[in-house]
Each structure stands twice: as C-alpha cells, then as structure tokens.
Design a protein around this motif. Structure first.
Motif, PDB file in Angstrom:
ATOM      1  N   ASP A  34      49.257  47.389  36.783  1.00  0.00           N
ATOM      2  CA  ASP A  34      49.794  46.125  37.159  1.00  0.00           C
ATOM      3  C   ASP A  34      49.385  45.922  38.955  1.00  0.00           C
ATOM      4  O   ASP A  34      49.104  45.029  39.129  1.00  0.00           O
ATOM      5  CB  ASP A  34      51.239  46.164  37.198  1.00  0.00           C
ATOM      6  N   ARG A  35      49.260  47.124  39.458  1.00  0.00           N
ATOM      7  CA  ARG A  35      48.871  46.787  40.899  1.00  0.00           C
ATOM      8  C   ARG A  35      47.432  46.167  41.134  1.00  0.00           C
ATOM      9  O   ARG A  35      47.207  45.625  42.034  1.00  0.00           O
ATOM     10  CB  ARG A  35      48.835  48.441  41.476  1.00  0.00           C
ATOM     11  N   TRP A  37      45.896  44.283  38.883  1.00  0.00           N
ATOM     12  CA  TRP A  37      45.825  42.992  38.636  1.00  0.00           C
ATOM     13  C   TRP A  37      46.662  42.268  39.731  1.00  0.00           C
ATOM     14  O   TRP A  37      45.962  41.078  40.190  1.00  0.00           O
ATOM     15  CB  TRP A  37      46.960  42.800  37.529  1.00  0.00           C
ATOM     16  N   SER A  38      47.567  42.781  40.431  1.00  0.00           N
ATOM     17  CA  SER A  38      48.072  42.008  41.718  1.00  0.00           C
ATOM     18  C   SER A  38      46.950  42.046  42.550  1.00  0.00           C
ATOM     19  O   SER A  38      46.802  40.784  43.314  1.00  0.00           O
ATOM     20  CB  SER A  38      49.339  42.805  42.112  1.00  0.00           C
TER      21      SER A  38
END
Ligand SMILES: Cc1cc2nc3c(=O)[nH]c(=O)nc-3n(C[C@H](O)[C@H](O)[C@H](O)COP(=O)(O)OP(=O)(O)OC[C@H]3O[C@@H](n4cnc5c(N)ncnc54)[C@H](O)[C@@H]3O)c2cc1C
Lengths: 88, 413
Positions: A34-35, A37-38
């Motif tokens: 997720d990180r 992607w962010s």
C-alpha cells in the motif's frame, strides 16, 4: 506566448498543449505494498531541476515527452514516447 | 511647539519604538525554531508566546518578513468547503478573523462582506447544493441562491440570460470576507516580538542535523542553531525544505497569479467568483479590483507573470462586469504554491519526532493563518496533535484517507 516544439506538429503555442506531469514508473500491481502505491499515486517529481514529463497536443491528441527545467521553464527537448519504451 | 504637546513627548510613558526589533544575533539554541516568517510562522510564534508561555522561539526567515505567499495572496477568507473536517477547521479560522483586530491590537481591516460563487451549469448548481447542506450542517452560513438572489446580491453582474455563460444561481456564503494580508502578518510579528520571540530576517535554513528520529539543529547562512522543536512553514518552499530533513512531501509546485486594476470608486461589495470562468474578483479598501483565478497549467518554480494568464483573467473579469473593459491594470504577480493531491493542507507530525509540519497550503492558506498558528502552537507545546488537526496528517496519503477539497477550492482560493 511560449512555444513548445511538438515532435509531430512542430513549434506551437504552449496553450495548445496539456501537461500530464512527470513520468513515473508504474509499480507491479501484484507485488506492491500500500505504501508504495501511495508513493506512486501521490508523490511526483518536484525537485528544482530537470523533469521528464508527459504532454499532449490537444487538437491532434498526440502524447509525447518533454524535458523541462522546473526553475527556468526552459524546454530542453521533446521526443516521441517510443524513445522511452526503447530505453526501458 | 505647543507646550502641552511637548509634555507628551517628554513623558516617561512615551517610548520611541518600532513594532519589530531589528534582527538580533543568533543564539546557539532555542526551544522552538520556526522556519519561515510568513503569516503561518508568525502566527504560531505569537500563540506559543502568548498562550503557552514559550518564549525561547526563533522565527527564521530567508528574505524579509511575510514576503512570500502572505504578501501575494488575494485574501479570500471563507469556510464553505465540502468535507466536514475541512469545514470545521476553516470555520474556526473565520471565527478567529472576526476577533483578530482585538487579539492583535492592530486593525487587520477584516471585512466580512460575504462571498458569492457563480454557477453557469447545472452540474455546478448540484455541487453548490451539496456544499450548502454540508455548510449548514456544520453551522456555517452557506446557502444556494437563484438568479434573482444573485441579482440582488450583485446587481452589476452580467447575467448573460440566454447566452452560453448564463448565470443559473450561486452559492452565497455570508461568513466570507477579506482582510489586509500585511496587517495580519505584521500584527502577529509585533505581538510575538513584544513577548520575546526573536525574528531573524535574511536567515535561510540550508540543512538539518538529524540523529535517529530527531532534528538536533538546523544549519543556516548565519550559523548552526540547535532546537528543541522545529516547525516548517515555508510556503512554496515546503517541499524543498522538508526534503533537506529527509521528508518527502506529496507536494507539487505550481505558480498562482493575480492582478489588480487602478483604484475605482466602491462598486463591488461582495467577493465574486465564477467556477466556469476560473476568475474571481474583490475590491480592496483602496478601491483596486483584485482579480485572481486558477493555478498555472503546469509545474514550475518561477514567479514570472505570464501574458496568457493576464488575458485569461481579463477575459473572465470583463465578461462578468463588461464596464471594466476600459480600466487599467496596475500590477500582475505570481507566487509559488505547494499543491497537495487533495487540496487540503498537511499539518501535524512528520516522521521525525520533533519536526512539525504546517505545509501544503497551496492556494488556500491565508484564511488559515490564525487557526493554523493557534493549533500548531498547541501541537508543539503539548507534543500531541489536537483532534481538529488529525484528519490533516501526512499519513492520510498512506492510508488513502484523502480530504478532497478540489471542487471547493479551485475557483476561489
Ligand atoms: C496569487 C495568490 C493568491 C492567493 N489567494 C489566496 C486567497 O485568496 N485566500 C487564501 O486563503 N489563500 C490564498 N493564497 C495562498 C496563501 O497565500 C498561502 O497559502 C499562505 O500565505 C501561506 O502562508 P505561509 O506563511 O505558510 O507561507 P509564506 O507566506 O509563503 O511564507 C513562507 C516564508 O518562508 C520563507 N522561506 C522559504 N524557504 C526558507 C528557508 N529555507 N529558510 C527560511 N525561510 C524560508 C519564505 O521566504 C517565506 O517568507 C494565495 C496564494 C497566491 C500565490
């Protein structure tokens, strides 16, 4: 009026073009936390220096790349997207 | 000279003093170092000194006081945003403006004349209904008005009935207003200075000394300064300065331009902005019409004004008020704005324990000068982020909890 030299249409007024921001590498959707992607979504190149960015010539809907100095606004060169693919 | 007058001049109570001391020598250390002497940094310094008793505070400003975006903004003050978190925060900001002249003992010329945003499409009208309902729910004065309502609020507008840019209605925000930007910054500086805060002009932060998760000191062109706590409030340079501390912010810099006409007699007594035309106007207390619009179309760190933007803003302004066609322009200028992906600021903690962020103010931060300073001072003094600031944390990008204010920001900052 500032001119931008389109690889296909030649020098045109910059208001015929739309900027799509700095080129970023697309992460692998199956192996990205997720990180990351962010990072990919929200953090674009913003250093005071030269960026490679996507542009579109609106009337012809042609997408290409430009190297531009973010401080002086000098457009160093423009080139066809195939060059990016060939480099990769 | 009349003797009676001389009596006052020679009285012991009469002190000849400037509002703000000349830049003193830098001390080797301060409890709090604030990087950036714009409105936000100065407001935080004032609140630290006045409400939290923290006097060992240095504001480091690379140029002259409030010469960044504080000096360049068009002073729209409002709270008609769209997210509940955003509205709650900006509402507190407007309320602080209502009392600011008293707080600072200085006339900031706050004029709560209301803001009228115009819709030329049904889609915009629908978004206005949503903003009005959110605004009412949160306790602000925000309502949708129809064509007649627009005409009553601003009789000189070109309604363009039957034309392609017919005004269908508006969003009327009675809480909106404007204030004198220099007065806000200088008022905070004078108050902070009076309470012992040191304001260091021509003092540029050029690097950070970081050990583990703490900033030990900042390096400046005038030497090293050790710090207990550090806050970054450097406006358009926030990305750059945070990067020096190893913190990469989700910010891209775009120029934002504005211009003013020659002074005219008073004729425009609300703030007016048009979503479709990307143009907004306000008449200053001197009578000049301040005209602003959207950001420049691509990323840049240059404050050079462009003819394109001048033409665009003139077109919008003359469309709304055709009689402006013969009016002269006095000035045009640009500021570098630190834009976030969701058009909301980044306030609170950073990955470093004693480094605090008051960043990402983009095109909309002047109105938050009092509230951001108040809440950031509280954060630094207590070492804990208050609830009202929590939604604006840097981590929101990693958890995908964005606060999207784009639709409520792009047309009128
Ligand atoms: C044309 C324009 C119109 C705007 N209109 C509005 C509006 O109508 N309403 C609204 O709410 N907002 C508006 N804004 C946005 C608003 O101006 C800003 O968000 C706000 O002023 C930010 O205040 P600040 O104190 O954080 O930053 P600034 O006022 O920019 O202050 C930052 C200071 O940091 C200093 N600095 C930078 N780097 C360093 C360093 N390395 N070391 C030391 N000091 C440093 C700079 O010199 C500067 O003085 C507008 C902006 C522009 C450009």
């Amino acid at each position: 009026m500032k001119l931008l030299t389109c690889p296909m249409n030649g020098p045109r007024n910059i208001d015929e073009f739309q900027s799509f921001g700095p080129v970023r590498a697309r992460p692998d959707p199956n192996a990205t936390a997720d990180r990351d992607w962010s990072r990919h979504l929200f953090r674009a190149e913003n250093r005071k220096g030269i960026v490679v960015e996507w542009w579109r010539h609106v009337p012809s809907n042609y997408f290409f790349l430009a190297e531009r100095n973010l401080v002086s606004n000098e457009i160093i060169r423009t080139f066809d997207a195939s060059e990016l693919r060939d480099r990769a | 000279m009349p003797l009676r007058l001389l009596k006052y001049g020679l009285s012991r109570d009469y002190r000849v003093s400037g509002d703000i001391q000349a830049t003193p020598e830098l001390k080797p250390a301060y409890d709090v170092v604030i990087i950036g002497g714009g409105g936000h940094g100065l407001s935080c310094a004032h609140h630290l000194a006045k409400y939290h008793g923290i006097k060992s505070v240095a504001v480091l400003e690379k140029g002259y006081l409030a010469g960044g975006n504080t000096a360049r903004n068009t002073t729209t003050i409002r709270s008609n945003y769209i997210t509940p978190e955003g509205i709650a925060f900006y509402k507190e900001g407007v309320e602080l403006f209502e009392r600011l002249s008293q707080e600072l003992d200085f006339n900031v010329m706050f004029s709560q004349r209301g803001q009228l945003t115009l819709a030329h499409t049904e889609a915009t009208m629908r978004s206005f209904h949503m903003r009005a309902e959110m605004g009412k729910h949160m306790g602000t004065r925000t309502e949708v008005v129809d064509q007649k309502g627009v005409e009553e609020l601003c009789p000189l507008l070109n309604m363009d009935y039957g034309g392609p840019l017919e005004i269908l209605g508006g969003l009327w925000h009675a809480d909106g207003g404007t204030a004198r930007h220099d007065a806000v910054a200088w008022g905070y500086a004078a108050q902070a200075s009076r309470r012992g805060v040191e304001i260091h002009q021509r003092t540029e932060v050029q690097g950070f000394e970081v050990t583990g998760d703490r900033v030990l000191a900042v390096r400046t062109n005038r030497g090293r300064v050790a710090c207990g706590q550090v806050m970054i409030a450097t406006g358009g340079m926030n990305y750059d300065v945070a990067l020096m501390a190893g913190v990469e912010l989700p910010i891209r810099c775009y120029p934002l331009q504005a211009m003013v006409t020659q002074p005219l007699k008073p004729w425009l007594d609300t703030l007016v902005s048009s979503v479709s035309l990307h143009t907004y106007l306000v008449q200053s207390s001197r009578g000049e019409v301040v005209i602003g619009g959207g950001s420049d179309p691509y990323q840049l760190y240059s404050t050079r004004s462009t003819l394109d933007m001048k033409e665009h803003l003139a077109e919008g302004a003359v469309h709304l008020f055709p009689f402006l066609q013969g009016v002269r322009l006095l000035r045009q200028w640009a500021g570098i704005t630190d834009m976030t992906p969701d058009y909301s600021p980044i306030m609170g903690a950073s990955p470093l324990a004693n480094l605090w962020l008051d960043c990402g103010w983009g095109t909309w931060g002047f109105k938050a000068t009092p509230v951001a300073g108040k809440r950031m001072a509280q954060t630094i003094a207590e070492g804990r982020v208050p609830d009202i600031l929590k939604p604006f944390a840097l981590e929101r990008f990693d958890t995908f909890r964005l606060l999207n204010e784009m639709g409520a920001t792009a047309a009128s900052h």
